[in-house]
Scaffold this motif. Structure first.
Motif, PDB file in Angstrom:
ATOM      1  N   SER A  41      19.049 -22.857 -25.637  1.00 49.95           N
ATOM      2  CA  SER A  41      17.882 -23.732 -25.586  1.00 49.95           C
ATOM      3  C   SER A  41      16.685 -22.954 -25.057  1.00 49.95           C
ATOM      4  CB  SER A  41      18.144 -24.936 -24.681  1.00 49.95           C
ATOM      5  OG  SER A  41      18.233 -24.525 -23.329  1.00 49.95           O
ATOM      6  N   LEU A  42      15.513 -23.471 -25.376  1.00 51.70           N
ATOM      7  CA  LEU A  42      14.265 -22.881 -24.898  1.00 51.70           C
ATOM      8  C   LEU A  42      13.300 -23.980 -24.503  1.00 51.70           C
ATOM      9  CD1 LEU A  42      13.513 -20.235 -27.692  1.00 51.70           C
ATOM     10  CD2 LEU A  42      14.112 -19.734 -25.311  1.00 51.70           C
ATOM     11  N   PRO A  43      12.566 -23.754 -23.428  1.00 50.88           N
ATOM     12  CA  PRO A  43      11.469 -24.673 -23.147  1.00 50.88           C
ATOM     13  C   PRO A  43      10.365 -24.427 -24.176  1.00 50.88           C
ATOM     14  CG  PRO A  43      11.583 -22.933 -21.481  1.00 50.88           C
ATOM     15  CD  PRO A  43      12.726 -22.725 -22.424  1.00 50.88           C
ATOM     16  N   ILE A  44       9.628 -25.469 -24.486  1.00 47.60           N
ATOM     17  CA  ILE A  44       8.500 -25.362 -25.418  1.00 47.60           C
ATOM     18  C   ILE A  44       7.231 -25.503 -24.586  1.00 47.60           C
ATOM     19  CG2 ILE A  44       7.333 -26.389 -27.403  1.00 47.60           C
ATOM     20  CD1 ILE A  44      10.107 -27.594 -28.166  1.00 47.60           C
ATOM     21  N   CYS A  45       6.351 -24.506 -24.698  1.00 44.14           N
ATOM     22  CA  CYS A  45       5.108 -24.533 -23.935  1.00 44.14           C
ATOM     23  C   CYS A  45       3.922 -24.627 -24.883  1.00 44.14           C
ATOM     24  CB  CYS A  45       4.978 -23.292 -23.064  1.00 44.14           C
ATOM     25  SG  CYS A  45       6.211 -23.243 -21.742  1.00 44.14           S
ATOM     26  N   GLY A  46       2.898 -25.336 -24.433  1.00 45.22           N
ATOM     27  CA  GLY A  46       1.679 -25.473 -25.209  1.00 45.22           C
ATOM     28  C   GLY A  46       0.749 -24.301 -24.985  1.00 45.22           C
ATOM     29  N   ARG A  50       1.598 -25.176 -20.462  1.00 44.24           N
ATOM     30  CA  ARG A  50       2.316 -26.282 -19.829  1.00 44.24           C
ATOM     31  C   ARG A  50       3.520 -26.671 -20.665  1.00 44.24           C
ATOM     32  NH1 ARG A  50      -0.568 -28.598 -15.307  1.00 44.24           N
ATOM     33  NH2 ARG A  50      -2.240 -27.111 -15.018  1.00 44.24           N
ATOM     34  N   LEU A  51       4.552 -27.139 -19.981  1.00 45.68           N
ATOM     35  CA  LEU A  51       5.784 -27.561 -20.630  1.00 45.68           C
ATOM     36  C   LEU A  51       5.535 -28.767 -21.525  1.00 45.68           C
ATOM     37  CD1 LEU A  51       8.907 -27.159 -20.750  1.00 45.68           C
ATOM     38  CD2 LEU A  51       9.039 -28.823 -18.887  1.00 45.68           C
ATOM     39  N   LYS A  52       6.003 -28.690 -22.765  1.00 45.35           N
ATOM     40  CA  LYS A  52       5.855 -29.786 -23.731  1.00 45.35           C
ATOM     41  C   LYS A  52       7.185 -30.425 -24.094  1.00 45.35           C
ATOM     42  CE  LYS A  52       1.484 -28.961 -24.128  1.00 45.35           C
ATOM     43  NZ  LYS A  52       0.516 -29.778 -23.418  1.00 45.35           N
ATOM     44  N   GLY A  53       8.279 -29.715 -23.823  1.00 41.46           N
ATOM     45  CA  GLY A  53       9.596 -30.229 -24.167  1.00 41.46           C
ATOM     46  C   GLY A  53      10.607 -29.108 -24.134  1.00 41.46           C
ATOM     47  N   GLU A  78       7.208 -29.780 -33.247  1.00 46.99           N
ATOM     48  CA  GLU A  78       7.628 -30.925 -34.049  1.00 46.99           C
ATOM     49  C   GLU A  78       8.980 -31.462 -33.599  1.00 46.99           C
ATOM     50  OE1 GLU A  78       7.084 -30.598 -38.406  1.00 46.99           O
ATOM     51  OE2 GLU A  78       5.942 -28.784 -37.932  1.00 46.99           O
ATOM     52  N   LEU A  79       9.805 -30.600 -33.020  1.00 47.19           N
ATOM     53  CA  LEU A  79      11.124 -31.028 -32.562  1.00 47.19           C
ATOM     54  C   LEU A  79      11.201 -31.171 -31.050  1.00 47.19           C
ATOM     55  CD1 LEU A  79      13.669 -29.080 -34.796  1.00 47.19           C
ATOM     56  CD2 LEU A  79      12.540 -31.252 -35.207  1.00 47.19           C
ATOM     57  N   ALA A  80      10.074 -30.995 -30.379  1.00 50.62           N
ATOM     58  CA  ALA A  80      10.073 -31.117 -28.914  1.00 50.62           C
ATOM     59  C   ALA A  80      10.656 -32.464 -28.534  1.00 50.62           C
ATOM     60  CB  ALA A  80       8.657 -30.970 -28.365  1.00 50.62           C
ATOM     61  N   ARG A  81      11.606 -32.435 -27.625  1.00 50.21           N
ATOM     62  CA  ARG A  81      12.226 -33.682 -27.198  1.00 50.21           C
ATOM     63  C   ARG A  81      12.300 -33.697 -25.687  1.00 50.21           C
ATOM     64  NH1 ARG A  81      17.311 -32.885 -25.406  1.00 50.21           N
ATOM     65  NH2 ARG A  81      18.369 -31.012 -26.061  1.00 50.21           N
ATOM     66  N   GLY A  82      12.288 -34.864 -25.153  1.00 51.77           N
ATOM     67  CA  GLY A  82      12.528 -35.089 -23.750  1.00 51.77           C
ATOM     68  C   GLY A  82      11.812 -34.194 -22.775  1.00 51.77           C
ATOM     69  N   LEU A  83      10.813 -34.708 -22.159  1.00 53.01           N
ATOM     70  CA  LEU A  83      10.104 -33.953 -21.141  1.00 53.01           C
ATOM     71  C   LEU A  83      10.734 -34.272 -19.794  1.00 53.01           C
ATOM     72  CD1 LEU A  83       7.931 -31.894 -20.887  1.00 53.01           C
ATOM     73  CD2 LEU A  83       6.267 -33.700 -20.615  1.00 53.01           C
ATOM     74  N   VAL A  84      11.969 -33.830 -19.632  1.00 53.15           N
ATOM     75  CA  VAL A  84      12.711 -34.023 -18.386  1.00 53.15           C
ATOM     76  C   VAL A  84      12.746 -32.670 -17.687  1.00 53.15           C
ATOM     77  CG1 VAL A  84      14.913 -34.699 -17.354  1.00 53.15           C
ATOM     78  CG2 VAL A  84      14.114 -35.837 -19.428  1.00 53.15           C
ATOM     79  N   LEU A 107      17.888 -28.054 -17.545  1.00 52.18           N
ATOM     80  CA  LEU A 107      16.622 -28.594 -17.052  1.00 52.18           C
ATOM     81  C   LEU A 107      15.622 -27.471 -16.814  1.00 52.18           C
ATOM     82  CD1 LEU A 107      17.619 -31.113 -14.211  1.00 52.18           C
ATOM     83  CD2 LEU A 107      16.318 -31.652 -16.263  1.00 52.18           C
ATOM     84  N   PRO A 108      14.419 -27.598 -17.351  1.00 54.40           N
ATOM     85  CA  PRO A 108      13.360 -26.663 -16.969  1.00 54.40           C
ATOM     86  C   PRO A 108      12.997 -26.903 -15.501  1.00 54.40           C
ATOM     87  CG  PRO A 108      12.802 -27.843 -18.985  1.00 54.40           C
ATOM     88  CD  PRO A 108      13.993 -28.517 -18.397  1.00 54.40           C
ATOM     89  N   VAL A 109      12.642 -25.833 -14.816  1.00 59.34           N
ATOM     90  CA  VAL A 109      12.260 -25.908 -13.406  1.00 59.34           C
ATOM     91  C   VAL A 109      10.784 -25.551 -13.294  1.00 59.34           C
ATOM     92  CG1 VAL A 109      12.721 -25.049 -11.086  1.00 59.34           C
ATOM     93  CG2 VAL A 109      14.607 -25.249 -12.733  1.00 59.34           C
ATOM     94  N   ILE A 110      10.038 -26.430 -12.627  1.00 61.26           N
ATOM     95  CA  ILE A 110       8.584 -26.297 -12.515  1.00 61.26           C
ATOM     96  C   ILE A 110       8.187 -26.035 -11.064  1.00 61.26           C
ATOM     97  CG2 ILE A 110       6.379 -27.504 -12.870  1.00 61.26           C
ATOM     98  CD1 ILE A 110       7.862 -27.058 -15.495  1.00 61.26           C
ATOM     99  N   ASP A 111       7.221 -25.153 -10.882  1.00 60.57           N
ATOM    100  CA  ASP A 111       6.624 -24.916  -9.564  1.00 60.57           C
ATOM    101  C   ASP A 111       5.129 -24.674  -9.783  1.00 60.57           C
ATOM    102  OD1 ASP A 111       6.569 -24.630  -6.780  1.00 60.57           O
ATOM    103  OD2 ASP A 111       6.980 -22.491  -6.862  1.00 60.57           O
ATOM    104  N   ASN A 112       4.303 -25.365  -9.034  1.00 58.62           N
ATOM    105  CA  ASN A 112       2.841 -25.258  -9.206  1.00 58.62           C
ATOM    106  C   ASN A 112       2.423 -25.479 -10.652  1.00 58.62           C
ATOM    107  OD1 ASN A 112       2.177 -24.831  -6.509  1.00 58.62           O
ATOM    108  ND2 ASN A 112       2.627 -22.647  -6.680  1.00 58.62           N
ATOM    109  N   HIS A 113       3.011 -26.478 -11.293  1.00 61.71           N
ATOM    110  CA  HIS A 113       2.677 -26.891 -12.657  1.00 61.71           C
ATOM    111  C   HIS A 113       3.029 -25.861 -13.729  1.00 61.71           C
ATOM    112  CE1 HIS A 113       0.647 -30.249 -10.796  1.00 61.71           C
ATOM    113  NE2 HIS A 113      -0.064 -29.400 -10.073  1.00 61.71           N
ATOM    114  N   ARG A 114       3.854 -24.880 -13.406  1.00 59.21           N
ATOM    115  CA  ARG A 114       4.260 -23.857 -14.371  1.00 59.21           C
ATOM    116  C   ARG A 114       5.778 -23.740 -14.379  1.00 59.21           C
ATOM    117  NH1 ARG A 114      -0.193 -24.491 -15.974  1.00 59.21           N
ATOM    118  NH2 ARG A 114      -1.948 -23.094 -15.790  1.00 59.21           N
TER     119      ARG A 114
END
Length: 144
Positions: A41-46, A50-53, A78-84, A107-114
């Motif tokens: 899996s991969l996080p999708i970033c805009g 920022r994390l998009k899914g 287009e396939l981005a799912r679940g912003l958990v 689960l993606p892990v976020i710190d300082n909005h990244r």
């Protein structure tokens, strides 16, 4: 098994430095990245970083290949799912509860909005006693 996980946070057990696939990149590029990094899996970033899914190898197979879509023109966004996601300072126990609640394995892990990493079921499982691990696996893999 592992310790009880008491007092540990997600940042203590996560894989650091998760690479994102861009929301406008093709699914072929996402699949190549997964292959090259040996991940599922991969996080999708805009473009705003920022994390998009999140996208999984299974998403690519089921929602693109099996549907006859083009790997080169269908984008990850287009396939981005679940912003958990979880904050880096979230306890291991809270992360487990979130994964159980959403029946997800990463689960993606976020710190300082990244995004700073990814935590998987196996990362967290190492911190659980056998009885808690069995309960977690049952809940995550139970039919929705």
């Amino acid at each position: 098994m592992g310790t009880s996980g008491v007092g540990k946070t997600v940042q203590d057990v996560m894989h650091k430095g998760a690479a994102c696939v861009g929301e406008n990149e093709s699914l072929r590029r996402a699949a190549e990245m997964m292959r090259d990094m040996s991940v599922g899996s991969l996080p999708i970033c805009g473009e705003d970083d920022r994390l998009k899914g999140i996208i999984t190898d299974r998403d690519i197979v089921v929602k693109c290949c099996a549907e006859g879509k083009n790997l080169d023109t269908t984008t990850a966004g287009e396939l981005a799912r679940g912003l958990v996601w979880v904050d880096a300072h979230t306890s291991v126990e809270e992360a487990l509860q979130k994964m159980e609640q959403h029946q997800i394995k990463r689960l993606p892990v976020i710190d300082n909005h990244r995004i700073v990493g990814m935590v998987s079921e196996s990362d967290l499982a190492k911190e659980l006693p056998d009885s808690k691990l069995a309960e977690f696996v049952h809940r995550v893999y139970a039919p929705a």
